[in-house]
Motif scaffolding. Sequence first.
Motif, short mmCIF file in Angstrom:
data_model
loop_
_atom_site.label_atom_id
_atom_site.label_comp_id
_atom_site.label_asym_id
_atom_site.label_seq_id
_atom_site.Cartn_x
_atom_site.Cartn_y
_atom_site.Cartn_z
N VAL A 8 0.83 -1.20 0.00
CA VAL A 8 0.00 0.00 0.00
C VAL A 8 0.87 1.26 0.00
CG1 VAL A 8 -1.98 -1.14 1.04
CG2 VAL A 8 -0.27 -0.08 2.52
N THR A 9 2.06 1.12 -0.55
CA THR A 9 2.97 2.26 -0.73
C THR A 9 3.30 2.42 -2.20
OG1 THR A 9 4.97 0.89 -0.50
CG2 THR A 9 4.02 1.81 1.53
N ASP A 10 3.93 3.51 -2.55
CA ASP A 10 4.36 3.78 -3.92
C ASP A 10 5.21 2.62 -4.45
OD1 ASP A 10 5.41 4.71 -6.30
OD2 ASP A 10 6.32 6.50 -5.47
N ALA A 11 6.26 2.24 -3.71
CA ALA A 11 7.14 1.17 -4.15
C ALA A 11 6.41 -0.17 -4.24
CB ALA A 11 8.33 1.05 -3.19
N GLY A 12 5.52 -0.43 -3.27
CA GLY A 12 4.77 -1.68 -3.28
C GLY A 12 3.83 -1.78 -4.47
N VAL B 237 -2.94 3.30 -13.97
CA VAL B 237 -2.82 3.79 -12.60
C VAL B 237 -1.48 4.47 -12.40
CG1 VAL B 237 -2.73 3.10 -10.17
CG2 VAL B 237 -4.34 1.98 -11.72
N ASP B 238 -1.53 5.69 -11.91
CA ASP B 238 -0.32 6.43 -11.58
C ASP B 238 0.11 5.99 -10.19
OD1 ASP B 238 1.61 8.30 -10.79
OD2 ASP B 238 0.68 9.93 -11.92
N THR B 239 1.01 5.01 -10.12
CA THR B 239 1.38 4.44 -8.82
C THR B 239 2.04 5.47 -7.91
OG1 THR B 239 3.46 3.63 -9.76
CG2 THR B 239 1.60 2.11 -9.74
N ALA B 240 2.79 6.40 -8.49
CA ALA B 240 3.43 7.44 -7.67
C ALA B 240 2.38 8.34 -7.03
CB ALA B 240 4.39 8.26 -8.52
N ALA B 241 1.35 8.72 -7.80
CA ALA B 241 0.31 9.60 -7.27
C ALA B 241 -0.54 8.88 -6.22
CB ALA B 241 -0.58 10.10 -8.40
N ALA C 161 -0.90 9.70 -2.23
CA ALA C 161 -2.18 9.85 -1.55
C ALA C 161 -2.27 8.92 -0.35
CB ALA C 161 -3.32 9.56 -2.53
N ALA C 162 -1.71 7.72 -0.48
CA ALA C 162 -1.70 6.78 0.65
C ALA C 162 -0.85 7.32 1.79
CB ALA C 162 -1.18 5.42 0.18
#
Length: 364
Positions: A218-222, A292-296, A300-301
């Motif tokens: 539930v993070t950017d890297a994950g 999906v913009d994983t960084a965005a 947000a998370a």
Amino acid sequence: MSTVFPGRLRARDIDRAETATVLDGAYAEGQLGAAEYHDRIAQARAAKTLGELSELVADLQTPHARRVRAGRGAAAATASGYPPGTRARTADRDAAGAVLSRAFGEGQLAEDEYRVRAELLADAVTLDDLAELTADLQGARPAPVPPPGRSGGQGRYFAVIGAAALAVAFGTFALVQREAEPRPAVPPVAAAPEPAAPMPYAALNEVEPLVIPTPDLVTDAGLAHFVDHYRTEFGDTVADEITLFPAYARVTRALPGQPNRKVTYTYRGGFHQDSDPTTRSVDTPTVDLAAVDTAAIGAAAGTAAATARVPDGVVSMIELDVQSSDPLEGRPAVSIHVGNTFDESGWFVLSPAGEVLRVWPFDG
């Protein structure tokens, strides 16, 4: 003036979100199987009243479930404070396994009896089921009183134990599993240890499971890690629904090459198919991880506690699906759920690009 009973009060979005958080925790603890979890989540989303939501968590281990009466006071709570019909966690099964191992080493159980109970242990669903397996053993915790309507507290399990033990003695052992979602079976014991040296429950598993470390999903890297593995596994980035927890993920999607069949997978560093294929409408709406913009979403998370106004909150779950309710009906979206140790929770919905579309904050 007419009286409205509490269970008939209309449910709010925050009530549905809090129920979903309880179900998430129960699933992670092994109280619910994959099919049961997804079914209850769907019911929680569609629930209209507080009574409907309450029924979805009534048999689960939660702080609020302790000392709940199990039927007009006729059934006592277990030593843990929960009614006997409460769902068992993986930790509860492990504790019962330790009791069986100690009893075997002490000579309370013969080898065939121990073997049969260890097999039944893997299929135990409730705390009552576990108590029945240890109720006649010295050193076991007090067994719960069976709920009303059951005949003979140990009838079902010990009837099976007796028959199966006889079958083992004559070399024709057969065990009929209940129609619950299968859990990993406990392999039989090769040989009895000396009475003075109890066999540890863990020794039943001869092969250590391979654990592949994964980043917090539930993070950017994950998120980026998951998307890369998903693309490698399936050759595309499309799914019907994806639910990400910190340590694992659930995916429902069309069976590769068969758009009229769907399956559910669990991801823990690799993808494991959890269910047999079932019917799927070929026009089922899908989400595309490539959009999906994983960084965005990861950003947000990172600020989710403030967005959902949950004090000291952490992200418990991220869902990617096509929304089915107004005002987002028919739109792919990302839902981020937040909770804390006080069972306070909130959630919000974003576009795949990371734009916050709607917030259901904690209303405390």
